[in-house]
Design a protein around this motif. Structure first.
Motif, PDB file in Angstrom:
ATOM      1  N   GLY A   1       0.664  -1.162  -0.072  1.00 47.00           N
ATOM      2  CA  GLY A   1      -0.035   0.029  -0.030  1.00 47.00           C
ATOM      3  C   GLY A   1       0.939   1.246   0.090  1.00 47.00           C
ATOM      4  O   GLY A   1       0.291   2.416  -0.049  1.00 47.00           O
ATOM      5  N   HIS A   2       2.282   0.953   0.341  1.00 38.34           N
ATOM      6  CA  HIS A   2       2.991   2.326   0.190  1.00 38.34           C
ATOM      7  C   HIS A   2       2.929   2.803  -1.403  1.00 38.34           C
ATOM      8  O   HIS A   2       3.499   2.081  -2.285  1.00 38.34           O
ATOM      9  CB  HIS A   2       4.438   1.951   0.676  1.00 38.34           C
ATOM     10  CG  HIS A   2       4.437   1.597   2.164  1.00 38.34           C
ATOM     11  ND1 HIS A   2       4.349   0.406   2.471  1.00 38.34           N
ATOM     12  CD2 HIS A   2       4.475   2.417   3.217  1.00 38.34           C
ATOM     13  CE1 HIS A   2       4.351   0.411   3.939  1.00 38.34           C
ATOM     14  NE2 HIS A   2       4.390   1.647   4.265  1.00 38.34           N
ATOM     15  N   ARG A   3       2.865   4.264  -1.461  1.00 39.29           N
ATOM     16  CA  ARG A   3       3.304   5.058  -2.862  1.00 39.29           C
ATOM     17  C   ARG A   3       4.667   5.278  -2.883  1.00 39.29           C
ATOM     18  O   ARG A   3       5.513   5.463  -1.736  1.00 39.29           O
ATOM     19  CB  ARG A   3       2.489   6.221  -2.928  1.00 39.29           C
ATOM     20  CG  ARG A   3       1.041   5.877  -2.844  1.00 39.29           C
ATOM     21  CD  ARG A   3       0.347   5.597  -3.993  1.00 39.29           C
ATOM     22  NE  ARG A   3      -0.876   5.027  -4.123  1.00 39.29           N
ATOM     23  CZ  ARG A   3      -2.036   6.034  -4.398  1.00 39.29           C
ATOM     24  NH1 ARG A   3      -1.722   7.218  -4.778  1.00 39.29           N
ATOM     25  NH2 ARG A   3      -3.295   5.554  -4.183  1.00 39.29           N
ATOM     26  N   PHE A   4       5.185   5.184  -4.087  1.00 42.50           N
ATOM     27  CA  PHE A   4       6.589   5.595  -4.397  1.00 42.50           C
ATOM     28  C   PHE A   4       6.532   6.029  -5.832  1.00 42.50           C
ATOM     29  O   PHE A   4       5.741   5.926  -6.473  1.00 42.50           O
ATOM     30  CB  PHE A   4       7.462   4.365  -4.058  1.00 42.50           C
ATOM     31  CG  PHE A   4       7.405   3.379  -4.742  1.00 42.50           C
ATOM     32  CD1 PHE A   4       8.027   3.126  -5.920  1.00 42.50           C
ATOM     33  CD2 PHE A   4       6.270   2.109  -4.416  1.00 42.50           C
ATOM     34  CE1 PHE A   4       7.976   2.017  -6.814  1.00 42.50           C
ATOM     35  CE2 PHE A   4       6.408   1.142  -5.264  1.00 42.50           C
ATOM     36  CZ  PHE A   4       6.761   0.824  -6.314  1.00 42.50           C
ATOM     37  N   CYS A   5       7.701   6.584  -6.061  1.00 39.63           N
ATOM     38  CA  CYS A   5       7.587   6.945  -7.732  1.00 39.63           C
ATOM     39  C   CYS A   5       9.002   6.635  -8.391  1.00 39.63           C
ATOM     40  O   CYS A   5       9.971   6.376  -7.765  1.00 39.63           O
ATOM     41  CB  CYS A   5       7.666   8.742  -7.561  1.00 39.63           C
ATOM     42  SG  CYS A   5       6.224   9.550  -7.120  1.00 39.63           S
ATOM     43  N   VAL A   6       8.822   6.313  -9.703  1.00 42.67           N
ATOM     44  CA  VAL A   6       9.843   6.039 -10.549  1.00 42.67           C
ATOM     45  C   VAL A   6      10.227   7.217 -11.381  1.00 42.67           C
ATOM     46  O   VAL A   6       9.413   7.550 -12.227  1.00 42.67           O
ATOM     47  CB  VAL A   6       9.275   4.775 -11.372  1.00 42.67           C
ATOM     48  CG1 VAL A   6      10.824   4.472 -12.343  1.00 42.67           C
ATOM     49  CG2 VAL A   6       9.178   3.633 -10.624  1.00 42.67           C
ATOM     50  N   VAL A   7      11.412   7.685 -11.283  1.00 38.77           N
ATOM     51  CA  VAL A   7      11.808   9.134 -11.700  1.00 38.77           C
ATOM     52  C   VAL A   7      12.978   8.771 -12.729  1.00 38.77           C
ATOM     53  O   VAL A   7      13.540   7.837 -12.487  1.00 38.77           O
ATOM     54  CB  VAL A   7      12.032   9.979 -10.759  1.00 38.77           C
ATOM     55  CG1 VAL A   7      10.899  10.358  -9.776  1.00 38.77           C
ATOM     56  CG2 VAL A   7      13.383   9.591  -9.822  1.00 38.77           C
ATOM     57  N   ARG A   8      13.283   9.794 -13.674  1.00 42.81           N
ATOM     58  CA  ARG A   8      14.477   9.907 -14.555  1.00 42.81           C
ATOM     59  C   ARG A   8      15.552   9.939 -13.626  1.00 42.81           C
ATOM     60  O   ARG A   8      15.357  10.510 -12.398  1.00 42.81           O
ATOM     61  CB  ARG A   8      14.276  10.874 -15.527  1.00 42.81           C
ATOM     62  CG  ARG A   8      14.228  12.352 -15.027  1.00 42.81           C
ATOM     63  CD  ARG A   8      13.796  13.336 -16.121  1.00 42.81           C
ATOM     64  NE  ARG A   8      14.022  14.632 -15.874  1.00 42.81           N
ATOM     65  CZ  ARG A   8      13.887  15.453 -14.943  1.00 42.81           C
ATOM     66  NH1 ARG A   8      13.664  14.729 -13.749  1.00 42.81           N
ATOM     67  NH2 ARG A   8      13.856  16.507 -14.755  1.00 42.81           N
ATOM     68  N   PRO A   9      16.931   9.954 -14.262  1.00 43.54           N
ATOM     69  CA  PRO A   9      17.931   9.952 -13.359  1.00 43.54           C
ATOM     70  C   PRO A   9      18.090  11.195 -12.558  1.00 43.54           C
ATOM     71  O   PRO A   9      17.682  12.437 -13.296  1.00 43.54           O
ATOM     72  CB  PRO A   9      19.163   9.781 -14.234  1.00 43.54           C
ATOM     73  CG  PRO A   9      18.704   8.789 -15.250  1.00 43.54           C
ATOM     74  CD  PRO A   9      17.114   9.199 -15.516  1.00 43.54           C
ATOM     75  N   GLN A  10      18.218  11.602 -11.581  1.00 44.12           N
ATOM     76  CA  GLN A  10      18.577  12.743 -10.635  1.00 44.12           C
ATOM     77  C   GLN A  10      19.958  13.235 -10.405  1.00 44.12           C
ATOM     78  O   GLN A  10      20.185  14.376  -9.951  1.00 44.12           O
ATOM     79  CB  GLN A  10      17.923  12.722  -9.260  1.00 44.12           C
ATOM     80  CG  GLN A  10      16.336  12.084  -9.347  1.00 44.12           C
ATOM     81  CD  GLN A  10      15.359  13.112 -10.070  1.00 44.12           C
ATOM     82  OE1 GLN A  10      15.324  14.153  -9.685  1.00 44.12           O
ATOM     83  NE2 GLN A  10      15.086  12.820 -11.161  1.00 44.12           N
TER      84      GLN A  10
END
Length: 127
Positions: A106-115
């Motif tokens: 149930g935890h939300r997280f994000c997949v992002v471009r390289p930071q």
């Protein structure tokens, strides 16, 4: 498809009217200087200063309950989202340049471009 990913960012989601005093609190609480008090010039994002081998610490002004979530950076965000779905996560939606995901817990997280410029030694290599 082969790609790379790693833990990128701890995001402190803050349901507040003004992010400024909360940036000061977290800066002092964690002993991290403020790198950018207003990263995008819209009052929604602030960044604390971390070393190159530490996760980024981002404060984000949000419209939902305050919480902490993490971001996973990947050189192919769609391939990483596919990989995570195969593990049981689900895509919630695409926002600007990233996928919002939900873990089976149930935890939300994000997949992002390289930071950051290079992935470095803590990179996962996926085939």
């Amino acid at each position: 498809m082969p790609h790379h990913s790693r833990l990128s960012t701890f995001v402190l989601d803050c349901e507040v009217d003004d992010l400024t005093p909360h940036v000061e609190f977290w800066s002092r609480a964690l002993g991290k200087a403020v790198k950018a008090a207003d990263e995008d010039g819209d009052g929604r994002y602030a960044v604390l200063d971390t070393a190159d081998d530490e996760p980024i610490l981002l404060l984000q002004k949000v419209d939902h309950a305050s919480r902490i979530h993490l971001d996973i950076e990947a050189d192919d965000i769609d391939a990483e989202a596919d990989r995570l779905e195969a593990l049981g996560a689900r895509r919630i939606g695409f926002v600007k340049r990233w996928w919002v995901m939900e873990a089976p817990s149930g935890h939300r997280f994000c997949v992002v471009r390289p930071q950051r410029e290079t992935f470095g030694p803590h990179t996962n290599h996926w085939d």
